[in-house]
Write an enzyme that holds these catalytic residues in place. Structure first.
Site, PDB file in Angstrom:
ATOM      1  N   ASP A 116     -34.989 -14.412  13.923  1.00  0.00           N
ATOM      2  CA  ASP A 116     -33.845 -14.457  13.415  1.00  0.00           C
ATOM      3  C   ASP A 116     -33.856 -15.846  12.279  1.00  0.00           C
ATOM      4  O   ASP A 116     -34.959 -16.567  12.373  1.00  0.00           O
ATOM      5  CB  ASP A 116     -32.992 -15.447  14.533  1.00  0.00           C
ATOM      6  N   ASP A 128     -28.755 -14.033  10.286  1.00  0.00           N
ATOM      7  CA  ASP A 128     -27.470 -14.445  11.026  1.00  0.00           C
ATOM      8  C   ASP A 128     -26.302 -14.865   9.851  1.00  0.00           C
ATOM      9  O   ASP A 128     -26.635 -15.458   8.845  1.00  0.00           O
ATOM     10  CB  ASP A 128     -28.175 -15.828  11.456  1.00  0.00           C
ATOM     11  N   GLU A 166     -26.536  -9.421  10.029  1.00  0.00           N
ATOM     12  CA  GLU A 166     -25.420  -9.637  11.262  1.00  0.00           C
ATOM     13  C   GLU A 166     -24.356  -9.603  10.279  1.00  0.00           C
ATOM     14  O   GLU A 166     -23.916 -10.052   9.313  1.00  0.00           O
ATOM     15  CB  GLU A 166     -25.411 -10.763  11.983  1.00  0.00           C
ATOM     16  N   HIS A 175     -26.479 -11.413  22.448  1.00  0.00           N
ATOM     17  CA  HIS A 175     -26.290 -12.889  23.084  1.00  0.00           C
ATOM     18  C   HIS A 175     -25.267 -13.417  22.906  1.00  0.00           C
ATOM     19  O   HIS A 175     -24.657 -14.482  23.511  1.00  0.00           O
ATOM     20  CB  HIS A 175     -27.540 -13.843  22.825  1.00  0.00           C
ATOM     21  N   ASP A 176     -24.372 -12.632  22.089  1.00  0.00           N
ATOM     22  CA  ASP A 176     -22.794 -13.256  21.857  1.00  0.00           C
ATOM     23  C   ASP A 176     -21.822 -12.364  22.466  1.00  0.00           C
ATOM     24  O   ASP A 176     -20.639 -12.642  22.415  1.00  0.00           O
ATOM     25  CB  ASP A 176     -22.572 -12.964  20.273  1.00  0.00           C
TER      26      ASP A 176
HETATM   27  C1  NOJ Z   1     -24.359 -15.467  15.131  1.00  0.00           C
HETATM   28  C2  NOJ Z   1     -24.995 -15.810  16.217  1.00  0.00           C
HETATM   29  O1  NOJ Z   1     -25.521 -14.564  16.860  1.00  0.00           O
HETATM   30  C3  NOJ Z   1     -24.557 -16.500  17.157  1.00  0.00           C
HETATM   31  O2  NOJ Z   1     -25.071 -16.858  18.249  1.00  0.00           O
HETATM   32  C4  NOJ Z   1     -24.198 -17.976  16.565  1.00  0.00           C
HETATM   33  O3  NOJ Z   1     -23.458 -18.959  17.121  1.00  0.00           O
HETATM   34  C5  NOJ Z   1     -23.499 -17.831  14.941  1.00  0.00           C
HETATM   35  N1  NOJ Z   1     -24.070 -16.742  14.246  1.00  0.00           N
HETATM   36  C6  NOJ Z   1     -23.572 -18.826  14.240  1.00  0.00           C
HETATM   37  O4  NOJ Z   1     -25.183 -19.055  13.810  1.00  0.00           O
END
Ligand code: NOJ
Ligand code: CA
Length: 583
Positions: free
Chosen positions: A128, A230, A284, A350-351
């Protein structure tokens, strides 16, 4: 017994005829081949994967101890969430030193042996890269904050308070959704699209960009195989900070994503890094339109390899989702990228809460079949599958009921805010148990021993109560488990580039229960039948007729020699049944 009946039933079917006249238009399996298109990416959330020292937190040595397991899945790339030095406000997405390993996770020596161990097993590693923002504890920010004249001042976005309040910017994580934080020391506000502990870096400053390229070089020189960028769609900003229309926050990505010179920055990054190393790059976020996404990933633009968009994964709501919409979204993305560009295909990370709880059915009687059905979808679509750890076991949401079960600071803040403003706390808890990020972050379930074999200590977050039945050890012993099915799917995709590169055609479009499609190229043709519902369903396609072989199915044991069937224009499917049929 049931399986035998199905096998006989399949053998007895009289088929319909598939009519394909367009062999010449079909993509060739060898056109434009790339390792990152053929890869199956397995995402590891290091905090929750395996704890080696009993402190309740997963770590690098833990991952090292399970490399043979990862290898046994057949996946060829691992994406690791951030393991860098961090105060851990946002579980590592607030980096305070990009070249150091968080001591909780281990040392740089551990990292080197992890990378080595992966490479020895033919597994690549994607890291990441969190550079839309740093932590407020990063030394750049500490210096930037210290005075208006500090050389690091322009590493971040500051607005001097004598100019009045800055134009409103929406924060995704701030309780009041205010992205400007006032700092008394220099009488100025700084910008944070996420939390105030995650100040946004100023990408318009060439020095910041060079710092990032140096960090990337540091990791690429170590031999890593890719970067996941990210929140990258947000990096570029109009630093005059014009006023946005009232209510813009309802559609904030329109104002935040793909702004300014973002493509110039990516081309520079490509020229400095991606063109010099054999690394894959994935962003992302894919902007607001197909055109935005193409501008990121079309190979003639020399920016990134892969983007991932949220339209599909955003669809699941506590009261369900429409399969027709689901099919339409994935079909539209596929057709927009039929000829150039490349995408990620995913239903969890993970989100997100767990895939089977959001898109399948986690009731005990449906969990295995629906989870296998969703995995079949992910591994038979065009695009690189990004598969989240634990989904190969059919791990479910833990059904947390108290706010004390949660660890995600963003959730805890939201809860406090709801309480303070007299909002409906019960409704919030209900929504959280369906969709909160922590649902996907509970420890990986290794076996039926205490703490699911994740830790000998106290886990940092609760363990799912179903760990005694849903775990690696149990599933290794069950030939019909999610785990064994996932391995078969991986092999199927690996052995058939048609499933990677082949043309996708949606069938039985208006069927509200069944997702059916063809994948085909000069080397072959597959029909994928997926019943997304808990009820019996019927696939129908008047134009399809062929002699066919079932090569993988979740109700029938995969035959050693594929079962030959004759398809007819109506095909019954049981709840969450999935079949991959070679035509
Ligand atoms: C996306 C990430 O996947 C997430 O977990 C994070 O909280 C936010 N970006 C901020 O970095
Ligand atoms: Ca540990």
């Amino acid at each position: 017994m049931k399986q035998n009946i199905l096998a006989i039933f399949l053998l007895c079917l009289t088929v319909c005829a598939e009519n394909s006249n367009a062999q010449s238009e079909l993509p060739k399996a060898d056109a434009n081949q790339k390792w990152w298109k053929e890869a199956i990416v397995y995402q590891i959330y290091p905090r929750s994967f395996k704890d080696s020292n009993g402190d309740g937190v997963g770590d690098l040595k833990g991952i090292i101890s399970e490399l043979d397991y990862i290898k046994s899945l057949g996946v060829d790339v691992v994406w690791l969430n951030p393991i860098y030095q961090s105060p851990n406000f946002d579980n590592g997405y607030d980096v305070s030193d990009y070249r150091k390993i968080l001591p909780e996770f281990g040392t740089m020596a551990d990292f080197d042996s992890l990378l080595n161990g992966m490479h020895r097993r033919g597994i690549k590693l994607v890291m990441d890269l969190v550079v839309n923002h740093s932590s407020n504890e990063h030394e750049w920010f500490q210096k930037s904050q210290s005075s208006r004249n500090n050389p690091y001042r322009n590493y971040y976005h500051w607005w001097n308070a004598e100019n009045g309040k800055p134009p409103y910017r929406y924060s995704l994580f701030d309780i009041n959704h205010d992205a400007w934080k006032y700092d008394t020391l220099t009488n100025a506000y700084y910008l944070h699209y996420f939390s105030d502990k995650q100040p946004d870096l100023n990408w318009e400053n060439p020095k910041v960009r060079n710092e990032v390229y140096n960090i990337m070089r540091f990791w690429a020189d170590k031999g890593i195989d890719g970067f996941r960028l990210d929140a990258f769609q947000f990096v570029a900003k109009d630093t005059t900070f014009p006023m946005f229309p009232k209510g813009f926050e309802k559609d904030f990505t329109r104002y935040y994503a793909m702004q300014g010179n973002i493509h110039g920055y990516l081309q520079q990054m490509n020229q400095q890094i991606f063109s010099k190393y054999d690394v894959m790059s994935v962003a992302e976020g894919a902007g607001n339109t197909f055109e935005d996404a193409h501008n990121l990933v079309d190979s003639n633009r020399h920016e990134l390899n892969i983007a991932y968009a949220f339209n599909g994964v955003d669809l699941a709501k506590p009261n369900g989702y429409s399969l027709l919409q689901f099919k339409s979204i994935f079909s539209q993305w596929d057709s927009a990228f039929e000829h150039s560009g490349w995408l990620a295909v995913f239903l969890a990370n993970h989100d997100q809460a767990r895939m089977v709880s959001r898109f399948g059915n986690d009731l005990p009687q449906f969990r295995t079949h629906s989870s296998q059905m969703l995995s079949t979808f992910l591994l038979t679509m065009r695009g690189t599958p990004f598969y989240y750890n634990g989904d190969e076991l059919g791990m479910t949401n833990p059904k947390f009921s108290s706010i004390h079960d949660y660890r995600d600071q963003v959730i805890l803040d939201e809860y406090k805010h709801t309480q303070m403003t007299g909002g409906n706390v019960q409704a919030l808890l209900k929504n959280l148990s369906f969709g909160a990020r922590d649902n996907g972050r509970t420890p990986f379930q290794w076996d039926s021993s205490r703490n699911a074999g994740f830790t000998t200590g106290m886990s940092w977050i609760g363990i799912n109560a179903n760990y005694k039945t849903v775990n690696v050890a149990v599933e290794e012993n069950d030939p019909n488990s999610c785990l064994h099915y996932f391995r078969k799917l991986v092999q199927l995709r690996k052995n058939n580039p048609t499933l990677v590169y082949g043309k996708y055609t949606l069938l039985d479009k208006a069927n509200p229960q069944v997702y059916a499609y063809l994948r085909e190229d000069a080397a072959g043709k597959f029909l994928i039948l997926l019943n997304f519902s808990a009820k019996d369903a019927v696939f129908s396609s008047p134009t399809l007729s062929a002699k066919a072989k079932v090569v993988l199915a979740n109700y029938v044991k995969t035959p050693i020699t594929p079962i030959t069937i004759t398809l007819k224009n109506k095909m019954p499917l049981r709840p969450y049944e999935a079949m991959v049929i070679r035509l």
